[in-house]
Design an enzyme around this catalytic site. Structure first.
Site, PDB file in Angstrom:
ATOM      1  N   ASP A  97       0.850  -1.194   0.000  1.00 28.31           N
ATOM      2  CA  ASP A  97       0.000   0.000   0.000  1.00 28.31           C
ATOM      3  C   ASP A  97       0.886   1.243   0.000  1.00 28.31           C
ATOM      4  O   ASP A  97       2.008   1.222   0.500  1.00 28.31           O
ATOM      5  CB  ASP A  97      -0.952   0.011   1.207  1.00 28.31           C
ATOM      6  CG  ASP A  97      -0.244   0.066   2.550  1.00 28.31           C
ATOM      7  OD1 ASP A  97       0.700  -0.728   2.747  1.00 28.31           O
ATOM      8  OD2 ASP A  97      -0.602   0.904   3.393  1.00 28.31           O
ATOM      9  N   GLU A 162       0.121  -0.920   5.812  1.00 25.19           N
ATOM     10  CA  GLU A 162       1.133  -0.354   6.718  1.00 25.19           C
ATOM     11  C   GLU A 162       0.907   1.133   6.937  1.00 25.19           C
ATOM     12  O   GLU A 162       1.084   1.655   8.043  1.00 25.19           O
ATOM     13  CB  GLU A 162       2.541  -0.579   6.146  1.00 25.19           C
ATOM     14  CG  GLU A 162       3.659  -0.246   7.131  1.00 25.19           C
ATOM     15  CD  GLU A 162       4.109   1.218   7.128  1.00 25.19           C
ATOM     16  OE1 GLU A 162       4.838   1.594   8.053  1.00 25.19           O
ATOM     17  OE2 GLU A 162       3.729   1.980   6.222  1.00 25.19           O
TER      18      GLU A 162
HETATM   19 ZN   LIG Z   1       6.678   2.269   4.186  1.00 25.31          ZN
END
Ligand SMILES: [Zn+2]
Length: 439
Positions: A97, A162
């Site tokens: 992501d 994340e």
């Molecule tokens: Zn990162």
């Protein structure tokens, strides 16, 4: 063959794979895998598409793959290359992501165009952190193509989420029981071996006052006037909060002077007031209910803090110290003595455990050895932000953060240096050899 010979052959193979590694990274960068938590509902993230792409690539290598979704449409991948036994297991972690591109006008290159210019590869996620993933996939491919039999298991953890706290990604992966003896989080570090990261928790402090009409305020400011206003017993929660913030500033400064970690800049462990809300009445959501009427004396003020602590401290220690400070502060004010501030830890479930991997730990030594083999002198450092490495540490594993060089992380014109991409793949291959062992 001995280690130097095997390693040299791997370096040569990765050098020969150069064009393919660059193409892999470019193809990854073309997916608009923005974390959906940062997107409008009408927009669609390509997290699933990039994971489909990587799954096919890893499948072709004969790796054992596990794929699951903690949140619909947001797959995580674990690829396993089983060792022959007797060696240490190693996991690489990377997130697919990315954050939004921001203002397109600020970009000189197409954020999804994978353009190469003067040895730099541009794109959102080029640095943070699709390149790190490409590097550990390439290292794994080189090992497999070289018929090297590892003793310890090699795992690739390729996750989502994340950028928004890891709930649907690494945190879920660890909750599912994945463990390994060492973990390399391939976030960009410009080749530094980042062996320490501070802890981070979000905290809400709620200060209560007593609501009243603003017309009675004079009687609180000038007590001699109170006789003219017998019902003027309001207590302004905002003003109590200001007093608290001033005391906290001193406490924070005191902490900065008295605590230090060798890999972190002085004073890194801060307590940042980030969100403050005040009004009248406590809502069900823990926030003030009426926030649009300044004619009232507010009886609720909430302050949300980003609370950082050092890599070698424990949450329990810093929590106890902070609570002792709040109690002592409350004693200095007659109202607060009777109505002490309320603390709510782990706000929004944001909690990053700290870690401090010793500089002579075998995992750090494996990184040092792999860099030395390429003529690189290892620079040890601490991570100032927080990463998914925290969650491995929280589950008792030993992490190190190591990845490529570039610029523009979370900003315009994000790029990775292509030489650094290839070098990172070589370093990763060397770490795998040293840590997992060869049969
Ligand atoms: Zn990162």
């Amino acid at each position: 063959m001995n280690l130097p010979a095997i390693e040299l052959a791997l370096h040569q193979r990765l050098e020969a794979m150069r064009a393919d590694i660059i193409r892999l990274t470019q193809e990854m960068l073309a997916f608009k895998s923005v974390n959906p938590r940062f997107m409008a509902e009408s927009e669609i993230s390509e997290e699933r598409e990039i994971q489909d792409y990587l799954e096919a690539r890893l499948n072709a290598l004969g790796l054992q793959l596990t794929r699951w979704e903690k949140e619909p449409g947001r797959p995580n991948l674990v690829a396993l290359l089983p060792g022959s036994g007797g060696g240490r297991s190693l996991a690489f972690n990377g997130h697919i992501d990315v954050v939004p591109i921001g203002d397109r006008a600020g970009w000189e290159f197409d954020p999804w165009g994978s353009d190469i210019d003067a040895g730099k590869l541009y794109g959102r996620g080029a640095l943070d952190m699709k390149t790190g993933i490409a590097a550990f996939i390439a290292a794994t491919e080189a090992i497999i193509a070289s018929d090297i039999a590892l003793m310890g298991d090699l795992q690739l953890h390729i996750v989502v989420d994340e950028e928004a706290g890891g709930f649907a990604g690494t945190r879920d992966l660890i909750a599912r029981g994945y463990r390994s003896d060492g973990v390399i989080v391939a976030e960009p570090t410009s080749g530094r071996v980042e062996a320490a990261e501070g802890g981070l928790s979000w905290l809400r402090v709620t200060i209560r006052g007593r609501a009243a009409h603003a017309g009675w305020r004079f009687a609180q400011i000038y007590p001699q006037a109170a006789a003219d206003a017998p019902n003027a017993d309001g207590v302004n929660a905002i003003e109590k909060a200001v007093k608290f913030l001033q005391a906290l500033r001193e406490f924070e400064r005191e902490w900065a002077h008295s605590r230090h970690h060798p890999l972190m800049p002085p004073g890194i462990a801060t307590i940042n007031p980030g969100v403050i809300q005040a009004g009248v009445g406590m809502g069900y959501d823990g926030k003030p209910r009426v926030t649009s009427n300044p004619a009232m004396i507010p009886d609720v003020c909430t302050i949300d803090f980003d609370f950082k602590y050092l890599p070698t401290e424990t949450f329990e220690e810093v929590r106890a110290e902070f609570e002792a400070f709040v109690s002592a502060f409350a004693l200095t004010d007659p109202w607060l003595r009777a109505h002490p501030p309320k603390l709510e830890w782990h706000l929004s479930n944001i909690d990053f455990p700290p870690f401090s991997t010793p500089s002579d730990h075998p995992l750090v030594e494996a990184c040092r050895g792999a860099q030395q083999a390429l003529g690189i002198e290892t620079v040890l450092a601490g991570k100032r932000a927080v990463t998914d490495a925290a969650f491995y540490a929280g589950a008792g594993m030993t992490p190190v953060i190591l990845g490529p060089a570039g610029e523009g992380l979370h900003g315009d014109n994000e790029y990775v240096e292509i030489d650094s991409l290839i070098e990172t793949a070589k370093v990763f291959a060397g770490v795998i050899l040293r840590w997992c062992g060869t049969a």
